[in-house]
Motif scaffolding. Structure first.
Motif, PDB file in Angstrom:
ATOM      1  N   MET A  69       0.825  -1.207   0.000  1.00 34.31           N
ATOM      2  CA  MET A  69       0.000   0.000   0.000  1.00 34.31           C
ATOM      3  C   MET A  69       0.863   1.262   0.000  1.00 34.31           C
ATOM      4  SD  MET A  69      -3.025  -1.096  -0.221  1.00 34.31           S
ATOM      5  CE  MET A  69      -3.969   0.389   0.093  1.00 34.31           C
ATOM      6  N   LEU A  70       2.025   1.194   0.666  1.00 34.46           N
ATOM      7  CA  LEU A  70       2.958   2.319   0.663  1.00 34.46           C
ATOM      8  C   LEU A  70       3.449   2.582  -0.766  1.00 34.46           C
ATOM      9  CD1 LEU A  70       4.824   4.428   2.010  1.00 34.46           C
ATOM     10  CD2 LEU A  70       6.441   2.561   2.472  1.00 34.46           C
ATOM     11  N   GLY A  71       3.806   1.500  -1.458  1.00 34.02           N
ATOM     12  CA  GLY A  71       4.247   1.636  -2.850  1.00 34.02           C
ATOM     13  C   GLY A  71       3.157   2.229  -3.729  1.00 34.02           C
ATOM     14  N   GLN A  72       1.919   1.782  -3.522  1.00 34.79           N
ATOM     15  CA  GLN A  72       0.803   2.322  -4.299  1.00 34.79           C
ATOM     16  C   GLN A  72       0.589   3.806  -4.006  1.00 34.79           C
ATOM     17  OE1 GLN A  72      -1.720  -1.610  -3.550  1.00 34.79           O
ATOM     18  NE2 GLN A  72      -2.855  -0.162  -4.789  1.00 34.79           N
ATOM     19  N   SER A  73       0.758   4.198  -2.747  1.00 29.10           N
ATOM     20  CA  SER A  73       0.614   5.607  -2.375  1.00 29.10           C
ATOM     21  C   SER A  73       1.663   6.455  -3.079  1.00 29.10           C
ATOM     22  CB  SER A  73       0.729   5.777  -0.854  1.00 29.10           C
ATOM     23  OG  SER A  73      -0.276   5.047  -0.184  1.00 29.10           O
ATOM     24  N   HIS A  74       2.906   5.965  -3.097  1.00 27.74           N
ATOM     25  CA  HIS A  74       3.968   6.680  -3.824  1.00 27.74           C
ATOM     26  C   HIS A  74       3.605   6.804  -5.303  1.00 27.74           C
ATOM     27  CE1 HIS A  74       6.892   7.343  -0.720  1.00 27.74           C
ATOM     28  NE2 HIS A  74       7.042   6.057  -0.422  1.00 27.74           N
ATOM     29  N   ALA A  75       3.065   5.710  -5.871  1.00 26.74           N
ATOM     30  CA  ALA A  75       2.698   5.719  -7.293  1.00 26.74           C
ATOM     31  C   ALA A  75       1.604   6.747  -7.569  1.00 26.74           C
ATOM     32  CB  ALA A  75       2.234   4.332  -7.721  1.00 26.74           C
ATOM     33  N   LYS A  76       0.633   6.846  -6.661  1.00 31.04           N
ATOM     34  CA  LYS A  76      -0.461   7.812  -6.832  1.00 31.04           C
ATOM     35  C   LYS A  76       0.064   9.244  -6.782  1.00 31.04           C
ATOM     36  CE  LYS A  76      -4.092   5.029  -7.018  1.00 31.04           C
ATOM     37  NZ  LYS A  76      -4.995   4.979  -8.197  1.00 31.04           N
ATOM     38  N   LEU A  77       1.106   9.459  -6.010  1.00 31.28           N
ATOM     39  CA  LEU A  77       1.699  10.794  -5.896  1.00 31.28           C
ATOM     40  C   LEU A  77       2.671  11.090  -7.035  1.00 31.28           C
ATOM     41  CD1 LEU A  77       2.399  10.838  -2.048  1.00 31.28           C
ATOM     42  CD2 LEU A  77       0.760  12.292  -3.252  1.00 31.28           C
ATOM     43  N   GLY A  78       2.908  10.088  -7.891  1.00 34.54           N
ATOM     44  CA  GLY A  78       3.852  10.279  -8.990  1.00 34.54           C
ATOM     45  C   GLY A  78       5.294  10.075  -8.588  1.00 34.54           C
ATOM     46  N   ASP A  79       5.521   9.546  -7.371  1.00 35.99           N
ATOM     47  CA  ASP A  79       6.888   9.275  -6.899  1.00 35.99           C
ATOM     48  C   ASP A  79       7.311   7.886  -7.370  1.00 35.99           C
ATOM     49  OD1 ASP A  79       6.662  11.699  -5.591  1.00 35.99           O
ATOM     50  OD2 ASP A  79       6.024  10.793  -3.705  1.00 35.99           O
ATOM     51  N   ASP A  80       7.565   7.746  -8.672  1.00 38.52           N
ATOM     52  CA  ASP A  80       7.831   6.434  -9.264  1.00 38.52           C
ATOM     53  C   ASP A  80       9.087   5.779  -8.694  1.00 38.52           C
ATOM     54  OD1 ASP A  80       5.611   6.895 -10.708  1.00 38.52           O
ATOM     55  OD2 ASP A  80       6.575   7.006 -12.667  1.00 38.52           O
ATOM     56  N   VAL A 104       4.933  -7.453  -8.408  1.00 37.44           N
ATOM     57  CA  VAL A 104       5.384  -7.520  -9.806  1.00 37.44           C
ATOM     58  C   VAL A 104       4.385  -6.796 -10.713  1.00 37.44           C
ATOM     59  CG1 VAL A 104       5.905  -9.027 -11.757  1.00 37.44           C
ATOM     60  CG2 VAL A 104       6.664  -9.670  -9.458  1.00 37.44           C
ATOM     61  N   HIS A 105       3.110  -7.086 -10.497  1.00 36.76           N
ATOM     62  CA  HIS A 105       2.065  -6.410 -11.276  1.00 36.76           C
ATOM     63  C   HIS A 105       2.139  -4.892 -11.082  1.00 36.76           C
ATOM     64  CE1 HIS A 105      -0.477  -9.461 -13.142  1.00 36.76           C
ATOM     65  NE2 HIS A 105      -0.284 -10.229 -12.088  1.00 36.76           N
ATOM     66  N   ARG A 106       2.271  -4.456  -9.836  1.00 42.02           N
ATOM     67  CA  ARG A 106       2.297  -3.021  -9.538  1.00 42.02           C
ATOM     68  C   ARG A 106       3.528  -2.354 -10.142  1.00 42.02           C
ATOM     69  NH1 ARG A 106      -2.782  -1.735  -8.319  1.00 42.02           N
ATOM     70  NH2 ARG A 106      -3.627  -3.103  -6.701  1.00 42.02           N
ATOM     71  N   LEU A 107       4.654  -3.048 -10.070  1.00 46.72           N
ATOM     72  CA  LEU A 107       5.880  -2.490 -10.612  1.00 46.72           C
ATOM     73  C   LEU A 107       5.756  -2.315 -12.132  1.00 46.72           C
ATOM     74  CD1 LEU A 107       9.455  -3.377  -9.494  1.00 46.72           C
ATOM     75  CD2 LEU A 107       8.949  -3.146 -11.919  1.00 46.72           C
ATOM     76  N   GLY A 108       5.260  -3.336 -12.795  1.00 47.95           N
ATOM     77  CA  GLY A 108       5.072  -3.242 -14.248  1.00 47.95           C
ATOM     78  C   GLY A 108       4.098  -2.143 -14.624  1.00 47.95           C
ATOM     79  N   ASN A 109       3.050  -1.999 -13.816  1.00 50.03           N
ATOM     80  CA  ASN A 109       2.015  -1.007 -14.110  1.00 50.03           C
ATOM     81  C   ASN A 109       2.531   0.425 -13.986  1.00 50.03           C
ATOM     82  OD1 ASN A 109      -0.806  -0.650 -14.837  1.00 50.03           O
ATOM     83  ND2 ASN A 109      -1.031   0.306 -12.830  1.00 50.03           N
ATOM     84  N   LEU A 110       3.579   0.627 -13.163  1.00 50.81           N
ATOM     85  CA  LEU A 110       4.187   1.958 -13.050  1.00 50.81           C
ATOM     86  C   LEU A 110       4.581   2.496 -14.418  1.00 50.81           C
ATOM     87  CD1 LEU A 110       6.648   1.788 -10.009  1.00 50.81           C
ATOM     88  CD2 LEU A 110       4.594   3.192 -10.197  1.00 50.81           C
ATOM     89  N   TYR A 111       5.093   1.600 -15.256  1.00 51.45           N
ATOM     90  CA  TYR A 111       5.582   2.012 -16.577  1.00 51.45           C
ATOM     91  C   TYR A 111       4.501   1.848 -17.646  1.00 51.45           C
ATOM     92  CZ  TYR A 111       9.860   1.696 -13.931  1.00 51.45           C
ATOM     93  OH  TYR A 111      10.819   1.875 -12.961  1.00 51.45           O
TER      94      TYR A 111
END
Length: 743
Positions: A69-80, A104-111
């Motif tokens: 969830m922390l990683g997802q929060s960073h992603a939502k803020l654009g902190d890739d 793995v899914h979340r990491l791939g989805n970042l890009y």
């Protein structure tokens, strides 16, 4: 029990979370509170909360969940970068854990969400290399194929899917990978490879109907219909209730020219459904798609018997008749639909939309007349039937009988007020959009009958704007003034004040309305519009200092009204005869403006100032006084000031501008002859304003429906001043007049 912390400062939030987590009794509540911040989209606070939780004692599953969830929060803020780091840590620590596959899914989805397929593929391949034979690797291998497929890299995708299936045959993604690989083979015409893969899968799962269906479709695509036919039959023997298989078998029979077998097969779809409108509708669509019109019509009629209030069934039935060229029968179906679906807006809207080729086609006028006559006859037999009455009103509206339609809608209002309110609103908008004068009558009726005050207020504003568009300024102001006691909204009051200021040229009346607006709670743009209006009232009333006090903050800050404020500051200087400061303000407005109209107005003022240096600018000062009087509604005084300027300075350079202003005033007063005479004074001197004067003369002729003189004047304008930008407008008007002559 959930705990929410909406009032906590961000700096203290982490401390609170640590405190809560220090006690096991509060641990779950703290985690839930952090998740609540995430779901409320307060991502910065969520990051702080999750980081605080990770400093406490947690079970491994809780820790992994929080980190995800922390990683997802960073992603939502654009902190890739931070998001990538967190997801990678989860994968590296426990590559066989359930949270690793999610990471793995979340990491791939970042890009992937930025269409950075190359980067997503590279990172998945890195995981595959770093943690071979792990759950994370299986997910990464599958995603590589999926990303390559999405990116259009078909050859690479096929290789990746084959590698994945060979290496991870028991992965939960194997089924999806097989289907994707089969689809890729078919898309790239690798039919042999597709057949081999399907056959191999069938050996493992001989009863898999989906695979049998894919193999049959593959044979069918290659023209091997007998093989496909055999497979469909075998699959149906195992699964006689499979609708998709039976539908495809019927389609194959049609391809083979075996229509009877197709019909027999499709009829089995409804054999055990004695009261299913949906299945009959599906059957009708199948027949229609294969141009089997009698069968389609029969199926749709059967569906209607089961569900007579379903408007879609009627439009599909009518479509079958229309395809055959039987528009009259289609019209009867539409009538039946309108009388049966009841007062459901979206149903009636779809039916009336489908009828467009009847009421919008002049050649179908006899059919429309026949439909109206038939409906009138039915209404005579059932005079209290609301559906028939409404149908007649709708038909009359689309037939151009707007007043009769309005009378009928008004009669129905007592019984169905909400429905008729919506109907009147809809038809008023249609009429307004088409420029029909009856829009006024529909809006007036809606205002008089509306049961909902919000709808009434909106109708009043729309009618006021319509009056504004048709230059019925007094009607607009009268309507809005009457509306204020019951619909005293900011929008109504602002529109009223702006019309009083700009259209009635009455800053004295507008001023208190703008003041009252500024005492209310306004949104950002409304506040600025009210301030601009108040400032303009001040400068037109000669209170230049008060005007500039309001305008200067707006002109100095970046906002959408900045250029307007700068231009009005220029007007304040212009009217007070400080022409040097006025020129600077106008030039600043030109640099800032994104509006062509505002830019042109400011540019004209700059040219006016630069081109009139005579007599210490005394004539220009008198002209400025005349224009301020005109804009403030003192038209008689403005006319006197213009005449005084022309008499006192007959040789001044400002003379043509003064004649133009005088012509505009006469035109606004309805004195067309005097206006034309004023404009003709300019033509005699052949100055730069001659083209504009010709345009105004032509416009007056057009308003008087003197088409001959209007065309002649516009033509002269184009011929004599071919380089002037006004000629574009003149050509547009000539095209408009040509169409009027044709009609």
């Amino acid at each position: 029990m959930k705990k929410s912390f909406p009032m906590l400062q961000r700096a203290a939030l982490a401390l609170v979370m640590i405190t809560l987590c220090a006690s096991p009794a509060f641990g779950l509540d703290a985690i839930e509170a952090a998740h609540e911040l995430f779901h409320e989209r307060r991502y910065t606070e969520a990051v702080q909360a999750y980081q605080a939780l990770l400093q406490t004692e947690l079970q491994q599953s809780q820790r992994d969940n929080i980190r995800l969830m922390l990683g997802q929060s960073h992603a939502k803020l654009g902190d890739d970068t931070d998001a990538h780091r967190v997801f990678k840590e989860i994968i590296d620590e426990q590559p066989d854990g359930s949270y690793a596959t999610q990471a793995v899914h979340r990491l791939g989805n970042l890009y992937l969400q930025r269409y950075q397929f190359r980067e997503a593929i590279l990172h998945c391949k890195q995981i595959l290399k770093q943690h071979p034979h792990s759950s994370a690797a299986a997910t990464a291998a599958y995603l590589v194929g999926q990303y390559e497929y999405t990116a259009g890299q078909h050859e690479d995708a096929m290789k990746s899917y084959r590698y994945f299936l060979d290496t991870f045959p028991h992965s939960p993604y194997a089924f999806s990978a097989v289907n994707s690989l089969i689809q890729l083979y078919i898309e790239n015409k690798r039919y042999a490879a597709a057949e081999k893969l399907i056959a191999a899968q069938l050996e493992r799962n001989p009863g898999d109907v989906t695979l049998l269906e894919k193999l049959a479709a593959l044979y069918q695509q290659q023209g091997a219909q007998p093989k496909a036919l055999e497979l469909y039959r075998n699959a149906l023997e195992q699964n006689p209730g499979n609708i998709s298989l039976r539908r495809k078998l019927g389609t194959l029979y049609v391809e083979l020219g075996k229509t009877k077998q197709a019909v027999a097969e499709w009829r089995k779809l409804v054999a055990n459904e004695t009261n299913s409108a949906d299945r009959q509708q599906e059957l009708g669509a199948l027949y229609l798609s294969h141009k089997m019109y009698p069968e389609a019509i029969a199926a749709y009629r059967q569906a209607i018997r089961f569900n007579p209030q379903n408007g879609a069934l009627y439009t599909q039935l009518a479509a079958a008749y229309k395809i055959q060229g039987n528009l009259e029968e289609a019209g009867r179906v539409y009538l039946q639909a309108l009388q049966n679906v009841g007062m459901t807006h979206y149903e009636r809207e779809a039916i009336l939309l489908a009828m467009q080729d009847i009421y919008e086609n002049p050649s179908q006028k006899p059919l429309m007349t026949k439909l109206i006559a038939h409906t009138q006859k039915e209404l005579q037999q059932q005079p209290t039937n609301a559906n028939i009455t409404l149908t007649l009103a709708e038909l009359r509206f689309y037939d151009g009988q707007r007043q009769k339609a309005l009378e009928t809608f008004t009669q129905l209002h007592a019984r169905y007020p909400i429905y008729i309110d919506i109907t009147l609103e809809k038809y008023a908008s249609i009429l307004e959009r088409n420029g029909a004068p009856e829009a006024v009558d529909f809006y007036q009726t809606l205002i008089r009958l509306a049961t909902d005050s919000a709808r009434r207020g909106e109708a009043q504003r729309k009618l006021a704007r319509l009056y504004h568009k048709t230059e019925r300024w007094h009607d607009a102001v009268e309507l809005l003034t009457a509306a204020l006691p019951s619909a005293n909204t900011v929008e109504t009051q602002l529109l009223l004040a702006q019309m009083q200021l700009h259209r009635l040229r009455n800053p004295k009346e507008a001023y208190p309305n703008f003041q009252r607006l500024l005492s209310r709670r306004l949104m950002g743009s409304q506040l600025m519009e009210a301030r601009l209006g108040l400032a303009e009232c001040n400068l037109l009333l000669g209170r230049y200092t008060e005007a500039q006090e309001v305008l200067t903050p707006l002109a100095e800050s970046a906002n959408r009204f900045q250029a307007t404020a700068q231009k009005l500051i220029g007007d304040a200087h212009f009217f007070s005869a400080d022409f040097e400061k006025a020129e600077k303000a106008y030039k600043r407005a030109i640099r800032t403006s994104t509006s062509d109209r505002l830019t042109n107005d400011a540019l004209e003022r700059v040219v006016l100032i630069q081109n009139h240096p005579d007599y210490f600018k005394i004539p220009l000062t008198e002209y400025a006084t005349a224009e301020r009087l005109y804009r403030s509604g003192n038209t008689d005084s403005a006319v006197q000031q213009c005449e005084l300027t022309l008499t006192a300075h007959p040789q001044a350079l400002i003379v043509d501008d003064t004649w133009l202003l005088l012509g505009n005033i006469y035109r606004e007063q309805g004195k067309a002859t005097a206006a034309i005479a004023a404009y003709q004074k300019i033509l005699a001197t052949e100055t730069a304003l001659a083209a504009k004067a010709l345009m105004h003369i032509a416009d007056i002729y057009q308003q008087q429906t003197d088409i001959t003189n209007a065309i002649a004047t516009y033509t002269t304008l184009i011929t004599d001043y071919p380089e002037d930008v006004i000629t574009v407008y003149a050509r547009q008007q000539l095209n408009k007049l040509a169409k009027l002559q044709q009609n």
